[in-house]
Enzyme design. Structure first.
Site, PDB file in Angstrom:
ATOM      1  N   TYR A 152     -11.320  -4.127   1.252  1.00 35.19           N
ATOM      2  CA  TYR A 152     -12.701  -4.361   1.668  1.00 35.19           C
ATOM      3  C   TYR A 152     -13.623  -3.779   0.605  1.00 35.19           C
ATOM      4  O   TYR A 152     -13.417  -2.640   0.168  1.00 35.19           O
ATOM      5  CB  TYR A 152     -12.959  -3.692   3.026  1.00 35.19           C
ATOM      6  N   ASP A 255     -12.928   0.258  -7.214  1.00 33.62           N
ATOM      7  CA  ASP A 255     -13.857   0.495  -6.112  1.00 33.62           C
ATOM      8  C   ASP A 255     -13.523   1.846  -5.487  1.00 33.62           C
ATOM      9  O   ASP A 255     -12.640   1.960  -4.647  1.00 33.62           O
ATOM     10  CB  ASP A 255     -13.762  -0.643  -5.092  1.00 33.62           C
ATOM     11  N   LYS A 283     -20.540   6.526  -0.326  1.00 32.14           N
ATOM     12  CA  LYS A 283     -20.061   7.495   0.676  1.00 32.14           C
ATOM     13  C   LYS A 283     -20.187   8.964   0.244  1.00 32.14           C
ATOM     14  O   LYS A 283     -21.257   9.529   0.291  1.00 32.14           O
ATOM     15  CB  LYS A 283     -18.619   7.157   1.042  1.00 32.14           C
TER      16      LYS A 283
HETATM   17  N1  PMP Z   1     -15.937  -0.486  -0.829  1.00 36.75           N
HETATM   18  C1  PMP Z   1     -15.059   0.107  -0.015  1.00 36.75           C
HETATM   19  C2  PMP Z   1     -13.685   0.395  -0.535  1.00 36.75           C
HETATM   20  C3  PMP Z   1     -15.419   0.452   1.273  1.00 36.75           C
HETATM   21  O1  PMP Z   1     -14.515   0.994   2.100  1.00 36.75           O
HETATM   22  C4  PMP Z   1     -16.735   0.203   1.712  1.00 36.75           C
HETATM   23  C5  PMP Z   1     -17.220   0.586   3.096  1.00 36.75           C
HETATM   24  N2  PMP Z   1     -16.314   1.029   3.989  1.00 36.75           N
HETATM   25  C6  PMP Z   1     -17.619  -0.409   0.830  1.00 36.75           C
HETATM   26  C7  PMP Z   1     -17.194  -0.738  -0.431  1.00 36.75           C
HETATM   27  C8  PMP Z   1     -19.020  -0.729   1.243  1.00 36.75           C
HETATM   28  O2  PMP Z   1     -19.774   0.432   1.345  1.00 36.75           O
HETATM   29  P1  PMP Z   1     -21.054   0.501   2.303  1.00 36.75           P
HETATM   30  O3  PMP Z   1     -20.570   0.497   3.702  1.00 36.75           O
HETATM   31  O4  PMP Z   1     -21.746   1.773   1.906  1.00 36.75           O
HETATM   32  O5  PMP Z   1     -21.885  -0.696   1.983  1.00 36.75           O
END
Ligand code: PMP
Length: 447
Positions: A152, A255, A283
């Site tokens: 994701y 990511d 995060k």
């Molecule tokens: N990349 C990863 C690996 C994630 O787990 C997430 C959110 N869980 C995101 C991107 C997106 O981040 P956000 O919820 O701050 O938009």
């Protein structure tokens, strides 16, 4: 200390708030991962947090192991964060102008992440991954990109393929997965440029790169798969991915929205010794404040310089002043001696204790991950290696029952098996011990 032997009082107020919330908010929340699809009979309404503790609308106290899906690396209301925000707020929250705060935050980030020659701040992980792909496409002048099953990367249209779990029968051949959109409302053409592949499988990777390598702008990957629980890479996998992307002139986007600043000061890339072309963070970088960042070499990020061939990235709230102050303070705390040693020590104690509980209770359950992030799978298997293992072998209903049992005993965690347990710098060995004790009782109730 939460009194584990004492069952929680009622959740009457949470239930009343949930009724009321549904009048104004879709499903009473602002993200489906927080509502009644996950929590039964409805979400716990949290009102306050301090350190590792949160209190709900009924006054029940919990030890929080979800930590805002990993954002709260310093726990709740860390005194330094409170101080920095209070001071900055009194001076004016945000100017959408050049500030010293954003330079200081970027300097701290560059000081910790070796591959971060320059930084661009955004507001969420999703914004960071959107930007990374746009940059990669502009830089390579290619449009296709590869994403892995079960990864994701935020809610940007082209990333929303095969990021949810499905019955194994629907997944198609391993070498050529059936594309399954995660959302309605996305034109099919958005997925024309997406190449899907299974993760953690070097042979499949070599094959897909042979077939598509020359047309890919980027391969995007989570270094540890964190949206099907917690699935570490097989030994050498990320290194081979680095090698292959390099051979084909494909940018590697790591990511690190979940993993960044969690395992090591320099991110998972430092932990595994892999240097990506572009990295995305979010995060934990913001210690509870909304932030995203793209980092990498000047040669790529400079594509955002104003001019005719500019890669556009605007944003009123980019480099938000309060957030930038928090980022700098947070990174200063994380750079201090002992921060990561403690994250790993407390997390490993929790993991070892949980494994021992499952062994003693003769429950078929495993704990994957290490130190600051881990997940429990109720499964007959020895390990969950990828998305297909997760879809086929993780008993997510049993996991949900287990976590609901923990919620009753003052452990706060999401019942969604696709997420993960988070250790913050605020967590202590007694917190881990309390979790283990509660897990033992939840297991007794399960069996
Ligand atoms: N990349 C990863 C690996 C994630 O787990 C997430 C959110 N869980 C995101 C991107 C997106 O981040 P956000 O919820 O701050 O938009």
């Amino acid at each position: 200390m939460v009194d584990m032997a004492k069952p929680l009082a009622t959740r009457t107020r949470s239930q009343q708030w949930f009724e009321r919330a549904q009048q104004s908010l879709v499903e009473g929340v602002n993200s489906p991962s927080r509502g009644a699809a996950v929590y039964s009979p409805g979400p716990v309404f949290l009102e306050r947090g301090q350190g590792t503790r949160v209190w709900d609308a009924d006054g029940n106290e919990y030890i929080d192991f979800m930590m805002s899906f990993g954002a709260l690396i310093q726990g709740h209301a860390h005194p330094k964060v409170v101080e920095v925000v209070s001071r900055a707020m009194a001076e004016g929250s945000h100017f959408a102008a050049a500030t010293s705060a954003e330079t200081e935050a970027a300097e701290r980030l560059r000081g910790m992440v070796a591959s971060a020659e320059v930084v661009r701040f955004a507001n969420t992980g999703s914004e960071a991954t959107m930007l990374a792909l746009r940059l990669a496409r502009a830089y390579t002048r290619r449009t296709k990109f590869l994403k892995f099953e079960g990864h994701y990367h935020g809610w940007y249209d082209p990333y929303l393929l095969n990021a949810h779990s499905h019955p194994p029968g629907q997944l198609g051949p391993r070498d050529s997965p059936t594309p399954i959109p995660d959302s309605e409302g996305i034109p099919a053409c958005c997925f024309d440029d997406v190449v899907l592949a299974p993760w953690n499988d070097v042979v499949a990777l070599e094959r897909v790169m042979q077939r598509h390598g020359r047309e890919l702008a980027a391969v995007i990957t989570e270094p540890i798969m964190a949206n099907m629980g917690c699935i570490p890479p097989r030994e050498g996998y990320l290194q081979r991915l680095r090698e292959l992307t390099g051979n084909y002139g494909v940018l590697l986007i790591l990511d690190e929205v979940v993993t960044g600043f969690r395992y090591a000061p320099g991110g998972c890339q430092a932990y595994y010794g892999v240097t990506p072309d572009l990295s995305t963070f979010g995060k934990a970088l913001g210690a509870g404040f909304p932030v995203g960042a793209v980092t990498g070499p000047r040669s790529i990020l400079n594509r955002m310089r104003s001019g005719e061939n500019m890669v556009l990235h605007y944003g009123t709230f980019n480099g938000h002043r309060l957030t930038m102050k928090v980022v700098a303070a947070n990174l200063e705390l994380l750079a201090a001696d002992g921060a990561y040693e403690k994250l790993h020590r407390v997390g490993d104690a929790a993991i070892a204790g949980l494994r021992e509980v499952f062994r003693r209770r003769k429950l078929k359950a495993i704990v994957q991950g290490f130190g600051p992030m881990f997940q429990i799978y109720f499964t007959e298997r020895d390990a969950i290696h990828d998305y297909r293992d997760y879809c086929a072998y993780a008993d997510t209903h049993r996991y949900s029952r287990f976590v609901h049992g923990l919620l009753e005993q003052g452990i706060y965690m999401t019942p969604s098996n696709g997420l993960h347990w988070i250790i913050s710098t605020a967590h202590t060995e007694p917190d881990a011990a309390a979790l283990i004790e509660a897990a033992d009782r939840a297991c007794a109730a399960l069996s």
